[in-house]
Scaffold this motif. Sequence first.
Motif, PDB file in Angstrom:
ATOM      1  N   LEU A   1      30.599  26.119   3.076  1.00  0.00           N
ATOM      2  CA  LEU A   1      31.202  24.591   3.733  1.00  0.00           C
ATOM      3  C   LEU A   1      32.611  25.007   4.603  1.00  0.00           C
ATOM      4  CD1 LEU A   1      31.172  22.420   5.587  1.00  0.00           C
ATOM      5  CD2 LEU A   1      31.552  20.885   3.162  1.00  0.00           C
ATOM      6  N   ALA A   2      33.221  25.170   5.279  1.00  0.00           N
ATOM      7  CA  ALA A   2      34.347  25.627   6.184  1.00  0.00           C
ATOM      8  C   ALA A   2      35.300  24.281   6.886  1.00  0.00           C
ATOM      9  CB  ALA A   2      34.551  27.146   6.933  1.00  0.00           C
ATOM     10  N   VAL A   3      35.742  23.905   5.943  1.00  0.00           N
ATOM     11  CA  VAL A   3      36.937  23.356   6.220  1.00  0.00           C
ATOM     12  C   VAL A   3      38.098  23.465   7.041  1.00  0.00           C
ATOM     13  CG1 VAL A   3      37.514  20.741   5.996  1.00  0.00           C
ATOM     14  CG2 VAL A   3      35.799  21.126   4.753  1.00  0.00           C
ATOM     15  N   MET A   4      37.961  23.678   8.958  1.00  0.00           N
ATOM     16  CA  MET A   4      39.144  24.070   8.971  1.00  0.00           C
ATOM     17  C   MET A   4      40.086  22.890   9.784  1.00  0.00           C
ATOM     18  SD  MET A   4      37.611  27.091   9.479  1.00  0.00           S
ATOM     19  CE  MET A   4      39.335  28.357  10.765  1.00  0.00           C
ATOM     20  N   GLU A   5      41.591  23.560   9.316  1.00  0.00           N
ATOM     21  CA  GLU A   5      42.288  22.533   9.822  1.00  0.00           C
ATOM     22  C   GLU A   5      42.588  22.781  11.282  1.00  0.00           C
ATOM     23  OE1 GLU A   5      45.425  20.045  10.288  1.00  0.00           O
ATOM     24  OE2 GLU A   5      44.750  21.110   7.589  1.00  0.00           O
ATOM     25  N   SER A   6      42.505  21.026  11.549  1.00  0.00           N
ATOM     26  CA  SER A   6      42.420  20.700  12.592  1.00  0.00           C
ATOM     27  C   SER A   6      41.751  21.219  14.158  1.00  0.00           C
ATOM     28  CB  SER A   6      43.703  20.887  13.483  1.00  0.00           C
ATOM     29  OG  SER A   6      44.810  20.124  12.396  1.00  0.00           O
ATOM     30  N   MET A   7      40.544  21.683  13.430  1.00  0.00           N
ATOM     31  CA  MET A   7      39.700  22.556  14.866  1.00  0.00           C
ATOM     32  C   MET A   7      39.107  21.251  15.352  1.00  0.00           C
ATOM     33  SD  MET A   7      36.274  24.320  13.473  1.00  0.00           S
ATOM     34  CE  MET A   7      35.108  25.623  15.060  1.00  0.00           C
TER      35      MET A   7
ATOM     36  N   LEU B   1      22.715  20.320   4.187  1.00  0.00           N
ATOM     37  CA  LEU B   1      22.820  21.424   3.212  1.00  0.00           C
ATOM     38  C   LEU B   1      22.296  21.362   2.368  1.00  0.00           C
ATOM     39  CD1 LEU B   1      26.744  21.994   3.309  1.00  0.00           C
ATOM     40  CD2 LEU B   1      25.213  22.886   4.608  1.00  0.00           C
ATOM     41  N   PHE B   2      21.574  19.926   1.339  1.00  0.00           N
ATOM     42  CA  PHE B   2      21.086  19.758   0.890  1.00  0.00           C
ATOM     43  C   PHE B   2      20.160  19.642   0.636  1.00  0.00           C
ATOM     44  CE2 PHE B   2      24.253  16.888  -1.833  1.00  0.00           C
ATOM     45  CZ  PHE B   2      24.590  17.304  -1.813  1.00  0.00           C
TER      46      PHE B   2
ATOM     47  N   ILE C   1      25.866  28.730   6.110  1.00  0.00           N
ATOM     48  CA  ILE C   1      27.170  28.011   7.075  1.00  0.00           C
ATOM     49  C   ILE C   1      27.046  27.199   7.694  1.00  0.00           C
ATOM     50  CG2 ILE C   1      29.495  28.719   7.023  1.00  0.00           C
ATOM     51  CD1 ILE C   1      28.315  31.706   7.214  1.00  0.00           C
ATOM     52  N   ALA C   2      28.154  26.069   7.096  1.00  0.00           N
ATOM     53  CA  ALA C   2      28.322  25.515   7.972  1.00  0.00           C
ATOM     54  C   ALA C   2      30.057  24.999   8.178  1.00  0.00           C
ATOM     55  CB  ALA C   2      27.934  23.656   6.877  1.00  0.00           C
ATOM     56  N   ALA C   3      29.967  24.755   9.407  1.00  0.00           N
ATOM     57  CA  ALA C   3      32.247  24.636   9.515  1.00  0.00           C
ATOM     58  C   ALA C   3      32.528  23.555  10.716  1.00  0.00           C
ATOM     59  CB  ALA C   3      31.899  25.866  10.116  1.00  0.00           C
ATOM     60  N   THR C   4      33.591  22.701  10.562  1.00  0.00           N
ATOM     61  CA  THR C   4      33.596  22.310  11.155  1.00  0.00           C
ATOM     62  C   THR C   4      35.227  21.590  11.004  1.00  0.00           C
ATOM     63  OG1 THR C   4      33.407  18.959  11.298  1.00  0.00           O
ATOM     64  CG2 THR C   4      33.397  20.486   8.745  1.00  0.00           C
ATOM     65  N   GLY C   5      35.927  20.163  11.978  1.00  0.00           N
ATOM     66  CA  GLY C   5      37.422  20.157  11.561  1.00  0.00           C
ATOM     67  C   GLY C   5      37.566  19.556  10.673  1.00  0.00           C
TER      68      GLY C   5
ATOM     69  N   MET D   1      30.614  27.269  -1.734  1.00  0.00           N
ATOM     70  CA  MET D   1      31.431  27.594  -1.639  1.00  0.00           C
ATOM     71  C   MET D   1      31.981  26.305  -0.320  1.00  0.00           C
ATOM     72  SD  MET D   1      33.869  31.309  -0.171  1.00  0.00           S
ATOM     73  CE  MET D   1      31.941  31.894  -1.202  1.00  0.00           C
ATOM     74  N   VAL D   2      33.381  25.888  -0.438  1.00  0.00           N
ATOM     75  CA  VAL D   2      33.757  25.110   0.512  1.00  0.00           C
ATOM     76  C   VAL D   2      35.250  26.143   0.748  1.00  0.00           C
ATOM     77  CG1 VAL D   2      34.768  22.252   0.942  1.00  0.00           C
ATOM     78  CG2 VAL D   2      32.967  22.985  -0.389  1.00  0.00           C
ATOM     79  N   LEU D   3      35.271  26.082   1.577  1.00  0.00           N
ATOM     80  CA  LEU D   3      37.147  26.375   2.244  1.00  0.00           C
ATOM     81  C   LEU D   3      38.067  25.726   3.266  1.00  0.00           C
ATOM     82  CD1 LEU D   3      34.932  29.862   4.103  1.00  0.00           C
ATOM     83  CD2 LEU D   3      35.834  29.981   1.620  1.00  0.00           C
ATOM     84  N   LEU D   4      38.409  25.731   2.403  1.00  0.00           N
ATOM     85  CA  LEU D   4      39.948  24.861   3.641  1.00  0.00           C
ATOM     86  C   LEU D   4      41.117  25.446   4.229  1.00  0.00           C
ATOM     87  CD1 LEU D   4      40.919  21.909   4.196  1.00  0.00           C
ATOM     88  CD2 LEU D   4      42.242  21.749   1.738  1.00  0.00           C
ATOM     89  N   SER D   5      41.174  25.629   5.229  1.00  0.00           N
ATOM     90  CA  SER D   5      42.076  26.392   5.459  1.00  0.00           C
ATOM     91  C   SER D   5      43.616  25.777   5.874  1.00  0.00           C
ATOM     92  CB  SER D   5      41.781  26.939   7.512  1.00  0.00           C
ATOM     93  OG  SER D   5      41.994  26.381   8.478  1.00  0.00           O
ATOM     94  N   VAL D   6      44.420  26.441   6.586  1.00  0.00           N
ATOM     95  CA  VAL D   6      45.437  25.765   6.423  1.00  0.00           C
ATOM     96  C   VAL D   6      46.392  26.274   7.742  1.00  0.00           C
ATOM     97  CG1 VAL D   6      45.776  25.163   4.328  1.00  0.00           C
ATOM     98  CG2 VAL D   6      46.671  27.140   5.005  1.00  0.00           C
ATOM     99  N   THR D   7      46.182  27.602   8.801  1.00  0.00           N
ATOM    100  CA  THR D   7      46.374  27.972   9.284  1.00  0.00           C
ATOM    101  C   THR D   7      46.822  27.162  10.425  1.00  0.00           C
ATOM    102  OG1 THR D   7      45.844  30.188   8.560  1.00  0.00           O
ATOM    103  CG2 THR D   7      46.785  30.087  11.012  1.00  0.00           C
TER     104      THR D   7
END
Length: 668
Positions: free
Chosen positions: A291-297, A575-576, A519-523, A447-453
């Motif tokens: 799970l990608a949690v994207m900064e300000s997407m 996801l579950f 893979i899941a991706a969101t802002g 895996m949970v991803l937390l971006s910051v760029t």
Amino acid sequence: MNISSITTSRVLVSFRSAILAGILLILVLTAFRVICLNVLTGEVWDTLASQEKMRFWFTSLRFDLKFASCALLPVVLLGLLLPERCLRRRFASWSAFYCGILFFCAGLGGIANFYWIQTYGRHFDTMVFGVVNEDTMAVIRSIWDGYPVLWELFTGVATGLVAWLLLRRIFSFVRNCTREQGLWGAVLCFLLLGALWAFFIRGDVGKFPLRRADAAATTSTAVNTHVPSGILAFVWTVSDHFKESRIRPAVPEDLADAAAFFGLPAAQGDYRKVLERHSAGLLGSRPHVVLAVMESMSTDMLLLDNPATFDVYGSLRQVLALPGVRSFEHVLSEGDGTIDSLGRILVRQGDNLDHSVSRFGETPFFTSAAMPFREAGYHTVLVTAGSRGWRDLGRFAEANGFDEVVDEASIRLADPGAEGATWGLFDGAMFSAARRILDSSDRPVFMVLLSVTNHPPFTVPGSYQITNMNRPNAAVDARYPAIREIYSMYETFRYANDQLGNFILGISRDDRLAGNTVIAATGDHNVRGLNVYQDTGSVILGHQVPLIFYLPESGAGLAADLARPASHKDILPTLFDLALEGTAYHYPGCGLFTPGDCPFAFAYNGDVTVTPEGACFRDGESARSYAIEGFRAVVAADNGACRTAGMYRDLTEWFYRLQTAGLGSGKR
């Protein structure tokens, strides 16, 4: 105090001085309000009916009178209680000094609130206190680079200094020109002026005093934001902050109401059973889950995409063309800040913004997102491009089911050449670390991803080449005419999307991972500072984020309604249901690929909820429902959206309080 010591002169000096200072304070607060309205909500203001405009100004005046009466009460008491000698010699200077500080705060609060509204679309809230839990130097640099700090300080100092000089003369004049009229005149003046002052403080002659809910003076949430002055909004924020620190125990009656509303089973001893469901195992295997949690997407920023002249997707465009990719169209972030949304995703913390740094930061939650994966044998990892110490994120994650926390420091150990900026590493380094974890793991990974760029100050690596993003762009300039750094924002947005796209494409082209990874991706929230969500039809867009799922070949045939209202609450149940089979989880959301009815088939945000029947906008302590067309509110309407929003909020709050403050008795 002996009533005989209250002379007419003393009473009149006290109240007249406070009244004159109050008039000046209200003029200052009104001036800031006029500036905010004209600059930030001018177009929306022009669409309001004259009755609404009058109600706005009348309500704003009532709040200003209430605040001024409370804030200037020390001036009244100083005049009534000072010894006679001090009254003659010190009252003017002491009172003027106090007022100078008050006006300094009013000026600083007014201009700071202006930029807060411009950035976040609402007046001060408890996110102000969240700043102390951020990376201090990063916050300072972001504020210094993004806002005219010296101008703000100058405005506050100038307001306080002018008020001090002017009121010192006014108070001296009032003191010298006031004459005695006897004891009974003093008593009468005291009673009349005291009653008037008490009325201003109460703000209303009805059953209830003037309350925060009364700030919803018009049908426009954007305009209502300006009803409280900046300094009053900050006072409310302080009050909210302390309320959040005193969490009350849950009571069973509240759960019964919310459970019945959503058709959930009644509690029978074990309250967790109310939320308990078992995963469906739609993929028939246990794939890696990312799970990608994207900064300000932001969905909004995607809308101006033009592949030839203004490409905001980058390689993410190729991802959307893959056969196993589903992109949901109508999705809300649950919070409006990174930790706000992340806390709701990971443990369903509700509106408790600072949970991770509270005394409950190490409390294990049965509503944890990671725990069902850990219990199913997954290696659970949180990867952040920033520091694990940000908001005590590492401690919080490890207490709630994550076996490992990988942050900027540990990524640099594995990749010494990783580049970074103010808030941490660039997203490319984070995705490289995630890929290394997947490549080296001998068991399934959650895996949970937390971006910051994609965060102010907006910057990308010097080596990154941006193509097909021409400046100027007519569509961009028309939509965001007053945002000086809009192109830097878009370039950073494009970079983040490009890195996400490269990561997913790399997985899809890897023989070992392509058929074994979800893979899941969101802002985490909409991008800051756009300030184009003032009219009713744009409010939902101000909270809207993308939600993209990459499914392996075994899930390519799964059907889903891509236009259904959804939000962050639906990501983990999805996801579950995809990855796990027969695993119990406690999470109030919907599996987006799971057939059958779901009681939570709506999009929820702390301020905005969208149901199939309509939308609900929460405005402070009040709420208003609207009819919708597509995923946009159109006109005010009476429907059940606000009832649904309130019950869901109660449900999540109940389980949060159960896991922190425990179980009490008696309906609150």
